[in-house]
Scaffold this motif. Structure first.
Motif, PDB file in Angstrom:
ATOM      1  N   GLU A  27       0.832  -1.211   0.000  1.00 19.61           N
ATOM      2  CA  GLU A  27       0.000   0.000   0.000  1.00 19.61           C
ATOM      3  C   GLU A  27       0.868   1.263   0.000  1.00 19.61           C
ATOM      4  N   LEU A  28       1.949   1.250   0.762  1.00 18.88           N
ATOM      5  CA  LEU A  28       2.854   2.405   0.786  1.00 18.88           C
ATOM      6  C   LEU A  28       3.474   2.642  -0.589  1.00 18.88           C
ATOM      7  N   GLN A  29       3.853   1.548  -1.207  1.00 20.99           N
ATOM      8  CA  GLN A  29       4.453   1.677  -2.534  1.00 20.99           C
ATOM      9  C   GLN A  29       3.456   2.283  -3.526  1.00 20.99           C
ATOM     10  N   ILE A  30       2.216   1.801  -3.472  1.00 19.59           N
ATOM     11  CA  ILE A  30       1.170   2.341  -4.361  1.00 19.59           C
ATOM     12  C   ILE A  30       0.908   3.806  -4.016  1.00 19.59           C
ATOM     13  N   TYR A  31       0.821   4.128  -2.755  1.00 20.05           N
ATOM     14  CA  TYR A  31       0.536   5.492  -2.334  1.00 20.05           C
ATOM     15  C   TYR A  31       1.651   6.443  -2.761  1.00 20.05           C
ATOM     16  N   LYS A  32       2.890   5.991  -2.605  1.00 18.96           N
ATOM     17  CA  LYS A  32       4.021   6.840  -3.015  1.00 18.96           C
ATOM     18  C   LYS A  32       3.979   7.103  -4.521  1.00 18.96           C
ATOM     19  N   GLN A  33       3.619   6.089  -5.272  1.00 17.46           N
ATOM     20  CA  GLN A  33       3.535   6.270  -6.724  1.00 17.46           C
ATOM     21  C   GLN A  33       2.422   7.254  -7.094  1.00 17.46           C
ATOM     22  N   GLN A  34       1.298   7.198  -6.367  1.00 20.18           N
ATOM     23  CA  GLN A  34       0.167   8.061  -6.684  1.00 20.18           C
ATOM     24  C   GLN A  34       0.385   9.483  -6.212  1.00 20.18           C
ATOM     25  N   SER A  35       0.970   9.648  -5.038  1.00 19.78           N
ATOM     26  CA  SER A  35       1.073  11.002  -4.481  1.00 19.78           C
ATOM     27  C   SER A  35       2.483  11.564  -4.513  1.00 19.78           C
ATOM     28  N   GLY A  36       3.392  10.835  -5.060  1.00 16.52           N
ATOM     29  CA  GLY A  36       4.759  11.330  -5.129  1.00 16.52           C
ATOM     30  C   GLY A  36       5.416  11.366  -3.763  1.00 16.52           C
ATOM     31  N   GLY A  37       5.022  10.529  -2.840  1.00 14.17           N
ATOM     32  CA  GLY A  37       5.652  10.441  -1.519  1.00 14.17           C
ATOM     33  C   GLY A  37       5.149  11.469  -0.544  1.00 14.17           C
TER      34      GLY A  37
END
Length: 124
Positions: A27-37
């Motif tokens: 989920e963190l990996q997906i979130y970082k990709q979507q929001s740019g970290g």
């Protein structure tokens, strides 16, 4: 039996926590990709906090398990020592003890009678 059950329960808890950890990392990996970290969502933070708490509980359970295993080994050794000690005494030994107790009681009763008789003779 209980020790085995506790160990299995701890192992299942570890597996569940490892799966949750993988899910959170994904989920963190997906979130970082979507929001740019950018800032983490509340749901992910809650899961991370929950994971940390469960890991702490897991460590505590493991420590309790080790303590119980140590106590079990100590009691097992004590039981083996006592069994070995008791194996030296057969039924004859306990019968002899009972005979000695009976003879002692009889001797006490005779002693009381002799003391009373002696007092009677001393008074006259």
């Amino acid at each position: 039996m209980s020790l085995t059950k506790d160990f299995q329960q701890a192992r299942l808890t570890i597996e569940r926590l490892e799966n949750e950890k993988k899910e959170i990392q994904h989920e963190l990996q997906i979130y970082k990709q979507q929001s740019g970290g950018a800032q983490l969502s509340g749901d992910v933070i809650t899961k991370v906090t929950s994971y940390d708490r469960l890991m702490d509980e897991n460590v505590e359970i493991k420590m309790q398990l080790r303590t119980v295993e140590t106590e079990k080994d100590k009691f097992r050794l004590e039981m083996e020592r006592l069994k070995k000690e008791l194996s030296n005494f057969g039924p004859d030994f306990f019968e002899e003890i009972e005979d000695l107790k009976y003879n002692y009681k009889q001797a006490l009763e005779k002693n009381i009678l002799y003391e009373e008789r002696l007092q009677q003779l001393g008074v006259r």
